[in-house]
Design a protein around this motif. Structure first.
Motif, PDB file in Angstrom:
ATOM      1  N   MET A   1      68.901  27.974  40.220  1.00 36.94           N
ATOM      2  CA  MET A   1      67.844  28.836  40.694  1.00 36.94           C
ATOM      3  C   MET A   1      68.468  30.003  41.451  1.00 36.94           C
ATOM      4  SD  MET A   1      64.753  27.868  43.269  1.00 36.94           S
ATOM      5  CE  MET A   1      63.297  28.585  42.605  1.00 36.94           C
ATOM      6  N   ILE A   2      68.094  31.201  41.091  1.00 34.38           N
ATOM      7  CA  ILE A   2      68.597  32.400  41.747  1.00 34.38           C
ATOM      8  C   ILE A   2      67.603  32.827  42.826  1.00 34.38           C
ATOM      9  CG2 ILE A   2      69.214  34.812  41.433  1.00 34.38           C
ATOM     10  CD1 ILE A   2      70.031  34.079  38.557  1.00 34.38           C
ATOM     11  N   LEU A   3      68.132  33.030  44.047  1.00 28.86           N
ATOM     12  CA  LEU A   3      67.294  33.431  45.170  1.00 28.86           C
ATOM     13  C   LEU A   3      67.521  34.899  45.471  1.00 28.86           C
ATOM     14  CD1 LEU A   3      67.912  30.409  47.586  1.00 28.86           C
ATOM     15  CD2 LEU A   3      66.205  30.629  45.788  1.00 28.86           C
ATOM     16  N   ASP A   4      66.442  35.592  45.765  1.00 29.55           N
ATOM     17  CA  ASP A   4      66.579  37.000  46.156  1.00 29.55           C
ATOM     18  C   ASP A   4      66.419  37.119  47.674  1.00 29.55           C
ATOM     19  OD1 ASP A   4      63.839  36.867  46.711  1.00 29.55           O
ATOM     20  OD2 ASP A   4      63.244  38.040  44.967  1.00 29.55           O
ATOM     21  N   GLY A   5      66.443  38.350  48.159  1.00 27.27           N
ATOM     22  CA  GLY A   5      66.358  38.591  49.601  1.00 27.27           C
ATOM     23  C   GLY A   5      65.089  38.036  50.225  1.00 27.27           C
ATOM     24  N   LEU A   6      63.971  38.172  49.534  1.00 24.48           N
ATOM     25  CA  LEU A   6      62.706  37.651  50.054  1.00 24.48           C
ATOM     26  C   LEU A   6      62.764  36.130  50.169  1.00 24.48           C
ATOM     27  CD1 LEU A   6      59.800  38.088  50.988  1.00 24.48           C
ATOM     28  CD2 LEU A   6      59.104  38.038  48.568  1.00 24.48           C
ATOM     29  N   ASP A   7      63.338  35.466  49.177  1.00 26.66           N
ATOM     30  CA  ASP A   7      63.485  34.010  49.241  1.00 26.66           C
ATOM     31  C   ASP A   7      64.301  33.600  50.466  1.00 26.66           C
ATOM     32  OD1 ASP A   7      62.100  33.520  46.809  1.00 26.66           O
ATOM     33  OD2 ASP A   7      63.927  33.859  45.647  1.00 26.66           O
ATOM     34  N   HIS A   8      65.417  34.291  50.678  1.00 30.12           N
ATOM     35  CA  HIS A   8      66.283  33.964  51.824  1.00 30.12           C
ATOM     36  C   HIS A   8      65.569  34.206  53.154  1.00 30.12           C
ATOM     37  CE1 HIS A   8      69.919  32.987  49.640  1.00 30.12           C
ATOM     38  NE2 HIS A   8      69.746  34.066  48.880  1.00 30.12           N
ATOM     39  N   ARG A   9      64.821  35.289  53.262  1.00 28.25           N
ATOM     40  CA  ARG A   9      64.084  35.563  54.509  1.00 28.25           C
ATOM     41  C   ARG A   9      62.989  34.519  54.726  1.00 28.25           C
ATOM     42  NH1 ARG A   9      63.463  40.799  52.391  1.00 28.25           N
ATOM     43  NH2 ARG A   9      61.266  40.782  52.940  1.00 28.25           N
ATOM     44  N   LEU A  10      62.309  34.121  53.656  1.00 28.40           N
ATOM     45  CA  LEU A  10      61.264  33.104  53.744  1.00 28.40           C
ATOM     46  C   LEU A  10      61.861  31.766  54.190  1.00 28.40           C
ATOM     47  CD1 LEU A  10      58.406  32.004  53.343  1.00 28.40           C
ATOM     48  CD2 LEU A  10      58.901  31.835  50.886  1.00 28.40           C
ATOM     49  N   ILE A  11      62.967  31.376  53.589  1.00 29.32           N
ATOM     50  CA  ILE A  11      63.622  30.120  53.967  1.00 29.32           C
ATOM     51  C   ILE A  11      64.061  30.162  55.431  1.00 29.32           C
ATOM     52  CG2 ILE A  11      65.684  28.709  53.583  1.00 29.32           C
ATOM     53  CD1 ILE A  11      65.349  29.382  50.559  1.00 29.32           C
ATOM     54  N   ALA A  12      64.568  31.310  55.876  1.00 26.09           N
ATOM     55  CA  ALA A  12      64.981  31.441  57.279  1.00 26.09           C
ATOM     56  C   ALA A  12      63.795  31.233  58.218  1.00 26.09           C
ATOM     57  CB  ALA A  12      65.620  32.798  57.517  1.00 26.09           C
ATOM     58  N   LEU A  13      62.650  31.800  57.878  1.00 27.93           N
ATOM     59  CA  LEU A  13      61.457  31.622  58.712  1.00 27.93           C
ATOM     60  C   LEU A  13      61.009  30.158  58.701  1.00 27.93           C
ATOM     61  CD1 LEU A  13      59.406  34.825  57.790  1.00 27.93           C
ATOM     62  CD2 LEU A  13      60.511  34.320  59.982  1.00 27.93           C
ATOM     63  N   LEU A  14      61.058  29.521  57.540  1.00 25.10           N
ATOM     64  CA  LEU A  14      60.642  28.121  57.446  1.00 25.10           C
ATOM     65  C   LEU A  14      61.606  27.203  58.187  1.00 25.10           C
ATOM     66  CD1 LEU A  14      59.427  28.024  53.744  1.00 25.10           C
ATOM     67  CD2 LEU A  14      58.004  27.875  55.814  1.00 25.10           C
ATOM     68  N   ARG A  15      62.885  27.558  58.244  1.00 24.04           N
ATOM     69  CA  ARG A  15      63.850  26.755  59.015  1.00 24.04           C
ATOM     70  C   ARG A  15      63.517  26.814  60.496  1.00 24.04           C
ATOM     71  NH1 ARG A  15      69.130  28.593  55.882  1.00 24.04           N
ATOM     72  NH2 ARG A  15      69.298  26.850  54.450  1.00 24.04           N
ATOM     73  N   THR A  16      63.037  27.956  60.944  1.00 21.69           N
ATOM     74  CA  THR A  16      62.668  28.100  62.343  1.00 21.69           C
ATOM     75  C   THR A  16      61.443  27.260  62.668  1.00 21.69           C
ATOM     76  OG1 THR A  16      63.555  30.332  62.361  1.00 21.69           O
ATOM     77  CG2 THR A  16      62.051  29.764  64.133  1.00 21.69           C
ATOM     78  N   ASN A  17      60.443  27.295  61.766  1.00 23.08           N
ATOM     79  CA  ASN A  17      59.230  26.509  61.957  1.00 23.08           C
ATOM     80  C   ASN A  17      58.566  26.323  60.600  1.00 23.08           C
ATOM     81  OD1 ASN A  17      56.829  25.290  62.610  1.00 23.08           O
ATOM     82  ND2 ASN A  17      56.146  26.880  64.030  1.00 23.08           N
ATOM     83  N   ALA A  18      58.752  25.157  60.004  1.00 24.58           N
ATOM     84  CA  ALA A  18      58.203  24.877  58.675  1.00 24.58           C
ATOM     85  C   ALA A  18      56.685  24.797  58.677  1.00 24.58           C
ATOM     86  CB  ALA A  18      58.798  23.585  58.124  1.00 24.58           C
ATOM     87  N   ARG A  19      56.083  24.755  59.856  1.00 27.13           N
ATOM     88  CA  ARG A  19      54.621  24.684  59.948  1.00 27.13           C
ATOM     89  C   ARG A  19      53.983  26.056  60.157  1.00 27.13           C
ATOM     90  NH1 ARG A  19      52.014  19.771  62.913  1.00 27.13           N
ATOM     91  NH2 ARG A  19      50.385  21.233  62.466  1.00 27.13           N
TER      92      ARG A  19
END
Length: 143
Positions: A1-19
């Motif tokens: 699966m190839i991740l783009d910049g938006l995917d990486h930013r989204l994952i970073a936000l979810l790591r901070t608070n998945a809720r």
């Protein structure tokens, strides 16, 4: 699966608070709610997000946390991983390279429970050896 910049930013936000609500994620990322929902679904289905978890705060002076390095007989890796992941005291489990095959973050309420945990881990069929270090005072915390 190839991740783009938006995917990486989204994952970073979810790591901070998945809720974090999808609406808030959409505002922070400057995209639509539907885009965020579709990205999360795609990341989960594609395996980039393996799951969501709860991180508990450790009570000061209570409980024992440790890191255990684990050497596994090669043919038993999947079975060992399954057994370790089934133990609630194993907070995180990582595959590694080098001398050790896995690193487990452990947590037990007291010394007696910690001793039992280590004994149970060492008795798992396929574990060749372990090296465990108790975590003392935290010097820096991420998050």
């Amino acid at each position: 699966m190839i991740l783009d910049g938006l995917d990486h930013r989204l994952i970073a936000l979810l790591r901070t608070n998945a809720r974090t609500p999808v609406n808030k994620l959409a505002l922070d990322l400057k995209v639509s709610r539907a885009t965020v929902k579709a990205r999360i679904d795609r990341l989960v289905e594609g395996g980039a997000i393996a799951g969501f978890t709860v991180v508990t705060a450790a009570a000061p002076g209570r409980g024992i946390r440790a890191i255990s390095m684990v050497e596994v007989d090669g043919k038993h890796e999947a079975a060992v991983m399954k057994r370790l992941l089934g133990m609630p005291e194993v907070r995180q489990l990582h595959n590694t390279n080098g001398r050790w095959d896995m690193v487990a973050e452990l947590e037990a309420p007291d010394v007696e429970a910690f001793d039992d945990l280590l004994r149970n881990i060492r008795q798992i069929d396929g574990i060749a050896s372990t090296d465990t270090s108790i975590l003392l005072k935290a010097r820096r915390s991420v998050g």
